[in-house]
Design a protein around this motif. Structure first.
Motif, short mmCIF file in Angstrom:
data_model
loop_
_atom_site.label_atom_id
_atom_site.label_comp_id
_atom_site.label_asym_id
_atom_site.label_seq_id
_atom_site.Cartn_x
_atom_site.Cartn_y
_atom_site.Cartn_z
N THR A 92 0.82 -1.20 0.00
CA THR A 92 0.00 0.00 0.00
C THR A 92 0.87 1.26 0.00
N HIS A 93 0.24 2.38 -0.43
CA HIS A 93 0.89 3.71 -0.46
C HIS A 93 2.07 3.75 -1.43
N LYS A 94 2.04 2.93 -2.44
CA LYS A 94 3.13 2.92 -3.43
C LYS A 94 2.55 2.95 -4.83
N ASN A 95 3.01 3.91 -5.65
CA ASN A 95 2.63 3.96 -7.06
C ASN A 95 3.54 3.04 -7.86
N ILE A 96 2.95 2.07 -8.53
CA ILE A 96 3.70 1.11 -9.34
C ILE A 96 3.37 1.39 -10.80
N THR A 97 4.39 1.61 -11.61
CA THR A 97 4.16 2.05 -12.99
C THR A 97 4.60 1.00 -14.00
N ALA A 98 4.03 1.13 -15.19
CA ALA A 98 4.40 0.29 -16.34
C ALA A 98 4.14 1.09 -17.60
N GLU A 99 4.86 0.74 -18.66
CA GLU A 99 4.70 1.42 -19.94
C GLU A 99 4.41 0.41 -21.03
N SER A 100 3.62 0.84 -22.01
CA SER A 100 3.23 -0.03 -23.13
C SER A 100 3.22 0.80 -24.41
N LYS A 101 3.80 0.22 -25.46
CA LYS A 101 3.84 0.89 -26.76
C LYS A 101 3.34 -0.06 -27.84
N SER A 102 2.69 0.50 -28.83
CA SER A 102 2.25 -0.30 -29.97
C SER A 102 3.44 -0.67 -30.84
N LYS A 103 3.26 -1.67 -31.68
CA LYS A 103 4.37 -2.13 -32.51
C LYS A 103 4.87 -1.06 -33.47
N ASN A 104 3.96 -0.28 -34.02
CA ASN A 104 4.36 0.76 -34.96
C ASN A 104 4.75 2.06 -34.26
N GLY A 105 4.58 2.10 -32.93
CA GLY A 105 4.98 3.28 -32.18
C GLY A 105 3.99 4.41 -32.22
N ASP A 106 2.81 4.17 -32.79
CA ASP A 106 1.82 5.25 -32.84
C ASP A 106 1.18 5.50 -31.48
N GLU A 107 1.12 4.46 -30.64
CA GLU A 107 0.50 4.58 -29.34
C GLU A 107 1.52 4.30 -28.23
N GLU A 127 8.46 -5.31 -11.03
CA GLU A 127 7.97 -4.36 -12.02
C GLU A 127 6.59 -4.78 -12.52
N LEU A 128 5.75 -3.80 -12.72
CA LEU A 128 4.41 -4.04 -13.24
C LEU A 128 4.51 -4.27 -14.75
N GLU A 129 3.87 -5.32 -15.23
CA GLU A 129 3.89 -5.64 -16.65
C GLU A 129 2.47 -5.64 -17.21
N VAL A 130 2.34 -5.05 -18.39
CA VAL A 130 1.06 -5.05 -19.10
C VAL A 130 1.00 -6.31 -19.96
N VAL A 131 0.12 -7.22 -19.62
CA VAL A 131 0.03 -8.49 -20.33
C VAL A 131 -0.93 -8.41 -21.51
N LEU A 132 -2.10 -7.82 -21.28
CA LEU A 132 -3.13 -7.87 -22.31
C LEU A 132 -4.17 -6.78 -22.08
#
Length: 279
Positions: free
Chosen positions: A55-70, A155-160
Motif C-alpha cells: 500500500t501507499h506505493k505507485n507502481i508504474t508500467a509502460e506499453s507501446k504499440s508495434k508501430n509506435g503510434d500509441e 515491475e508491473l507488466e502489461v500483459v493484455l
C-alpha cells in the motif's frame, strides 16, 4: 469551569489523547480499508490484508504499440489513489496526447480479491467507459500478483488489453512480490531450538565470565575461567561420586577361580622308606 481537577489528571488526559492519535495513525497507515469489496466477503477482505506491504506505493508500467503510434503509461496502487487521482486504483496516461489524457481503468471502490497459497488476483471495476469498444461498458483492471521471495515489489507488466469483446473486457497486469508468499515453516524441531539456545547461553557465560575475571577481577591464567574454583571442586566431587558408585566394595575372586600363590613352593624332602625293606 475547570477542565482538569489536578495537574496530574490533565497530564494523564494529554497522554491518553496522544496514544489514541498514534493508534489511529497506525490503523490508518494500513490503507487496506480503503478498498470496498463489492460482495462484502470476509474471505476477500482477508486476501486484501496480504497486500498491506504494497500500500501507499505507485507502481508504474509502460506499453507501446508495434508501430509506435500509441504509447501509454499505467499507474497502479493497492487501495490508494493511483497517480493522485481520487478513487482510481489503476490509471492510463496517453503519452502521445498533448495534454496527456488520463483514463481511469478501475477504482478501488469496486474491488474483488481472490487468492491462493502463492498468488492474489486483484480486480478493480467501474473504470471510465469505453468510447466505441465493448458496448461502451466501464473498464476493468485485473492485477495478477505472484509470489517471488527475491523482491518486495517487482515491475508491473502489461500483459493484455482485451477490448474486442462485446462485453466483459479487461486490462490484465502482472506483478511479482514477496508479500503474497506463504510463510516458511521452520524445519528445526524443539530439540534443535533448545540446543541452539543452550549453546548461546553457554557462549555468553564463558565470554562474559572471562572478560569479567580478566578486566574487573584481574585474574590470570586458569583463574580467568568463570567460577574456576567451583568447577574444579565440582570435578573432584563428580570423581568421588563415580568412585563411590562404581567401586563401593572390594570384590574378592570366587574360590573356584582363585589363583594359587605366585611364590614358589619349597619342595619337601623325600621320605626314604628303605629301612622298611627286608635285609
Amino acid at each position: 469551569m475547570k477542565v482538569f481537577s489536578s495537574p496530574s489528571g490533565g497530564l494523564f488526559l494529554v497522554w491518553t489523547l496522544m496514544i489514541h492519535l498514534v493508534l489511529c495513525g497506525v490503523y490508518a497507515s494500513d490503507g487496506i480499508e480503503n478498498c470496498k469489496v463489492l460482495s462484502n466477503s470476509v474471505s476477500e477482505q482477508k486476501v486484501l490484508t496480504r497486500l498491506a506491504p504494497l500500500t501507499h506505493k505507485n507502481i508504474t508500467a509502460e506499453s507501446k504499440s508495434k508501430n509506435g503510434d500509441e504509447s501509454y503509461k499505467y499507474v497502479f496502487q493497492v487501495c490508494g489513489d493511483a497517480g493522485n487521482v481520487p478513487g482510481a486504483g489503476v490509471i492510463q496516461m496517453d503519452m502521445k496526447a498533448k495534454e496527456k489524457k488520463v483514463t481511469v481503468i478501475g477504482t478501488y471502490y469496486a474491488t474483488k480479491a481472490f487468492g491462493g497459497s502463492d498468488w492474489v488476483m486483484l480486480i478493480y471495476k467501474n473504470g471510465d467507459k469505453y468510447d466505441s469498444h465493448c458496448s461502451s461498458e466501464k473498464r476493468t483492471a485485473i492485477i495478477m500478483i505472484s509470489c517471488n521471495r527475491k523482491t518486495d515489489m517487482g515491475e508491473l507488466e502489461v500483459v493484455l488489453e482485451e477490448r474486442e469483446r462485446t462485453n466483459d473486457c479487461f486490462y490484465l497486469f502482472e506483478l511479482d512480490s514477496s508479500a503474497v508468499c506463504p510463510a516458511l515453516e521452520s524445519k528445526m524441531g524443539t530439540g534443535s531450538i533448545l540446543l541452539i539456545i543452550g549453546v548461546c547461553l553457554l557462549a555468553v557465560y564463558l565470554i562474559g565470565g572471562f572478560l569479567y575475571q580478566r578486566l574487573i577481577v584481574g585474574a590470570k591464567g586458569m583463574e580467568q575461567f568463570p567460577n574456576y574454583a567451583f568447577w574444579v571442586e565440582f570435578g573432584n566431587l563428580t570423581a568421588d561420586g563415580c568412585d563411590f558408585v562404581c567401586r563401593s566394595r572390594n570384590r574378592e575372586d570366587s574360590p573356584a577361580y582363585r589363583r594359587g600363590p605366585t611364590e614358589p613352593v619349597e619342595e619337601e624332602p623325600e621320605e626314604r622308606d628303605d629301612h622298611l625293606l627286608p635285609m
